[in-house]
Each structure stands twice: as structure tokens, then as C-alpha cells.
Design an enzyme around this catalytic site. Structure first.
Site, mmCIF file in Angstrom:
data_model
loop_
_atom_site.group_PDB
_atom_site.id
_atom_site.type_symbol
_atom_site.label_atom_id
_atom_site.label_comp_id
_atom_site.label_asym_id
_atom_site.label_seq_id
_atom_site.Cartn_x
_atom_site.Cartn_y
_atom_site.Cartn_z
ATOM 1 N N SER A 23 0.760 -1.272 0.058
ATOM 2 C CA SER A 23 -0.171 0.026 -0.082
ATOM 3 C C SER A 23 0.855 1.220 -0.193
ATOM 4 O O SER A 23 0.136 2.473 -0.106
ATOM 5 C CB SER A 23 -1.115 0.020 1.230
ATOM 6 O OG SER A 23 -2.008 -0.893 0.772
ATOM 7 N N LYS A 27 0.162 3.467 -2.957
ATOM 8 C CA LYS A 27 -0.949 4.270 -3.083
ATOM 9 C C LYS A 27 -0.485 5.698 -3.012
ATOM 10 O O LYS A 27 -1.229 6.578 -3.659
ATOM 11 C CB LYS A 27 -1.857 4.038 -1.911
ATOM 12 C CG LYS A 27 -2.484 2.594 -1.960
ATOM 13 C CD LYS A 27 -3.237 2.388 -0.690
ATOM 14 C CE LYS A 27 -3.944 0.728 -0.890
ATOM 15 N NZ LYS A 27 -4.706 0.339 0.237
ATOM 16 N N TYR A 80 -3.747 -2.608 -10.030
ATOM 17 C CA TYR A 80 -3.424 -2.122 -8.513
ATOM 18 C C TYR A 80 -2.323 -3.077 -7.996
ATOM 19 O O TYR A 80 -1.532 -2.845 -7.369
ATOM 20 C CB TYR A 80 -4.869 -2.106 -8.040
ATOM 21 C CG TYR A 80 -4.800 -2.084 -6.537
ATOM 22 C CD1 TYR A 80 -4.235 -1.029 -5.788
ATOM 23 C CD2 TYR A 80 -5.188 -3.128 -5.772
ATOM 24 C CE1 TYR A 80 -4.359 -1.180 -4.398
ATOM 25 C CE2 TYR A 80 -5.143 -3.209 -4.553
ATOM 26 C CZ TYR A 80 -4.871 -2.130 -3.721
ATOM 27 O OH TYR A 80 -4.742 -2.289 -2.467
ATOM 28 N N TYR A 133 -4.936 3.660 8.001
ATOM 29 C CA TYR A 133 -6.192 3.175 8.198
ATOM 30 C C TYR A 133 -6.849 3.481 9.300
ATOM 31 O O TYR A 133 -6.933 4.330 10.155
ATOM 32 C CB TYR A 133 -6.323 1.593 7.759
ATOM 33 C CG TYR A 133 -5.500 1.143 6.628
ATOM 34 C CD1 TYR A 133 -5.500 1.865 5.703
ATOM 35 C CD2 TYR A 133 -4.210 0.558 6.834
ATOM 36 C CE1 TYR A 133 -4.877 1.534 4.254
ATOM 37 C CE2 TYR A 133 -3.444 0.300 5.701
ATOM 38 C CZ TYR A 133 -3.595 0.579 4.576
ATOM 39 O OH TYR A 133 -2.917 0.241 3.554
ATOM 40 N N VAL A 152 1.159 -3.831 3.633
ATOM 41 C CA VAL A 152 1.107 -5.363 4.240
ATOM 42 C C VAL A 152 2.410 -5.747 4.184
ATOM 43 O O VAL A 152 2.540 -7.017 4.567
ATOM 44 C CB VAL A 152 -0.033 -5.978 4.105
ATOM 45 C CG1 VAL A 152 -1.369 -5.526 4.710
ATOM 46 C CG2 VAL A 152 -0.329 -6.209 2.633
HETATM 47 N N1 GLN Z 1 -2.375 -5.369 -2.034
HETATM 48 C C1 GLN Z 1 -2.891 -5.373 -0.750
HETATM 49 C C2 GLN Z 1 -4.335 -5.619 -0.831
HETATM 50 O O1 GLN Z 1 -5.090 -4.955 -1.606
HETATM 51 C C3 GLN Z 1 -2.346 -3.899 -0.113
HETATM 52 C C4 GLN Z 1 -2.959 -3.669 1.405
HETATM 53 C C5 GLN Z 1 -1.899 -3.060 2.166
HETATM 54 O O2 GLN Z 1 -0.977 -2.996 2.257
HETATM 55 N N2 GLN Z 1 -2.627 -2.452 3.326
HETATM 56 O O3 GLN Z 1 -5.008 -6.040 0.177
#
Ligand code: GLN
Length: 307
Positions: free
Chosen positions: A63, A66, A191, A243, A261
Site C-alpha cells: 500500500s 498508493k 493495482y 487506516y 502489508v
Molecule cells: N495489495 C494489498 C491489498 O489490496 C495492499 C493492502 C495493504 O498494504 N494495506 O490487500
């Protein structure tokens, strides 16, 4: 300040916490990552580099990507982007569907999965196809990390696609509310590729410099975005970058930060430096356990919080 000594002190103090938590096993390709790893990197606006641990080992940025797609989309669409995605903390887990239904397909912010999918969709629309959009994303990441070899790991993106039911649900739900231009599968696939970018903590700390310096890379002098857009991105990082643990992160660390993650967390000390910490075992919010604590120690020892 002797940053190298401070990082070494943190590395020593954090050892009992490394490996506590759980690696992201919902992406099978990530489930075999050794949780006992740790790295902490700083790159200052003057180009000085400080590292401890496995700072040259690549990991899945997930993430954190992003942040980079948000930058590109903001540069293209400016404030029109906010018609499709908000800037409020969601208070929900990163992959939650609930809020999206009652808020009619408009994601709360660009850092929850739904928001990031909208952002990637907007890039595919702008570049007319998914390959060109991904090429732009990868080239931008190479540019800001000043490393043309940075790439993605197709094993990770394929593995995530094979189990991507929840992200596909988010994309389909937004399509039903007319907030997705392109085919949901194509958007999710692109993505997952951006999430599968593979980088080390040193490279990611380097890549943060444009956000520490008003949108211009202080070392190459390349201008990416305006100072105002940079303030906005840093503000959204502070309020939404972790988050439903964003409040906690602001409370304990007090820096704009973004987690993934894969166990990476990037952070910015405005005007001063880019930071990245990495340790794969995650807390219950999907953020690196040891990484979060290491950042907390860093601001305690240096006073480098924005507050
Ligand atoms: N690719 C992961 C997902 O979509 C990214 C989530 C994350 O890093 N929080 O679940």
C-alpha cells in the site's frame, strides 16, 4: 545529531519486538517471508544516508504504492479528483466494503483499497490503457528513487490476483455506482502490480524526498508537484495513512506516514528527510508492529515530530 548512533540504539532496543505479530498470509506469496527481519533508513534533504539492519533487501511495497499513484493522479486531475474520492479518515480496515455501500461508491480517502482502486482507474483512463498507466507508475517510482532498476515481482501480483476476491468486490461495487471507468478486473490487476513493486528501505526513504521538500526532489531538482499539493498529500498521510490506526500513529509518532502489508512504513519529516522502516510481522491493523514502535522511538530520541 548523530543519526547513525540513534538508529543503532533503536535497532538494539527493538530486537525483542521483531517478529511479534503476523506476516500478511492472505497474499500467499507473502506468507513465506521471514518475520525476523528489520531495517531502518533515513535519507536527508542534503542526500546523507543512514541505515541499520537489512536496508538493501527488497520487499513488497504494497500500500505504500498508493502514495505514488495519488501523486500522479493529483498532478493530472488536480481538485477534480476529489469528486471521486474523499480525504476523510475511514475508521475502517483497509479492505472494508461496508462504508462504500452506504456512501454510494465514493471511497473516504485514497489510501484505503477502494480509494486506491479509483485512483488507479483514473490513471488508466488518462493514459488510455492499463499497460501505459503502469509504465507511467513504474517510471515515476524509478524517478523518485533515482534508480532505473526498480521493478515489480510478478509472482506477488499473480498470487494476489488469484485470491483477490475482496478487491474485486470493491471494484465491482464502485462500478455499480458509476465510480469506475474501466473494467474492474483490469483495474484490480494494475493495482496489484503497483502493490507488487519491490524496493528496499533505503530506496523508499530516498523516494520520500520530494514529499519532504514541497514536491521538488532536493537532489535532482526535478519538480513533481506543487508545494500546496505536497501539503495535501502529507495531510492525508497523517490522517489516513494507517487506516483505522491512523489516530494512534499520529498520537504516538506524529509524522505523515504510510504503511503497507509487506511490513514497510514510510514517513516524512517536512523540510528534513525521508524515512523508511521495515519489519514484516504486522499488528492487527495490518501495519508493521516493530516498524511502528521503532518510529515511535525515533521521534522520542530526535524530537522530529511535526507537533
Ligand atoms: N495489495 C494489498 C491489498 O489490496 C495492499 C493492502 C495493504 O498494504 N494495506 O490487500
Amino acid at each position: 545529531m548523530d543519526y547513525q548512533a540513534i538508529l543503532e540504539e533503536i535497532h538494539e532496543e527493538i530486537k525483542p519486538e521483531i517478529g511479534r505479530g503476523k506476516v500478511a498470509d492472505y497474499i500467499p506469496a507473502l506468507s513465506s517471508v521471514d518475520p525476523q527481519q528489520f531495517a531502518f533508513s533515513i535519507v536527508t534533504a542534503e542526500g546523507e544516508r543512514y541505515n541499520v539492519g537489512e536496508s538493501d533487501k527488497n520487499f513488497s511495497i504494497q500500500s505504500i504504492s498508493k502514495l505514488f499513484t495519488f501523486t500522479l493522479a493529483l498532478d493530472i486531475y488536480s481538485r477534480d479528483l476529489y469528486k471521486r474520492v474523499g480525504v476523510e479518515p475511514s475508521g475502517t480496515p483497509f479492505n472494508s466494503l461496508v462504508q462504500l455501500e452506504y456512501e454510494q461508491g465514493i471511497p473516504r480517502n485514497p489510501f484505503i483499497n477502494a480509494g486506491a482502486l479509483v485512483i488507479t482507474d483514473s490513471l488508466i483512463t488518462h493514459y488510455h490503457d492499463d499497460y501505459k498507466a503502469f509504465e507511467r507508475i513504474i517510471n515515476f517510482i524509478r524517478d523518485i528513487s533515482d534508480d532505473p532498476t526498480v521493478s515489480f515481482d510478478p509472482e506477488v501480483s499473480t498470487s494476489e490476483m488469484d485470491h483477490g476476491f475482496r478487491n474485486l468486490s470493491l471494484a465491482h461495487l464502485m462500478k455499480s455506482f458509476d465510480n469506475l471507468d474501466n473494467d474492474p478486473r483490469t483495474v484490480v490487476q494494475t493495482y496489484f502490480k503497483q502493490c507488487a513493486m519491490s524496493m528496499s528501505s533505503e530506496k523508499l526513504a530516498r523516494a520520500m524526498l520530494y514529499l519532504a521538500n514541497g514536491g521538488t526532489d532536493p537532489l535532482t531538482e526535478k519538480v513533481y508537484i506543487t508545494p500546496q499539493q505536497t501539503r495535501r498529500i502529507n495531510a492525508v498521510m497523517l490522517t489516513c495513512g494507517h487506516y483505522d490506526a491512523s489516530g494512534e500513529f499520529a498520537f504516538h509518532v506524529g509524522l505523515p506516514g504510510k504503511s503497507g502489508v509487506g511490513g514497510g512504513i514510510v514517513a516524512v519529516v517536512p523540510g528534513k528527510m525521508g524515512i523508511c522502516v521495515w519489519s514484516p510481522a504486522l499488528n492487527k491493523y495490518g501495519n508493521s508492529h516493530a516498524g511502528t514502535l521503532a518510529l515511535e522511538k525515533f521521534v522520542e530520541k530526535t524530537g522530529l515530530s511535526i507537533f
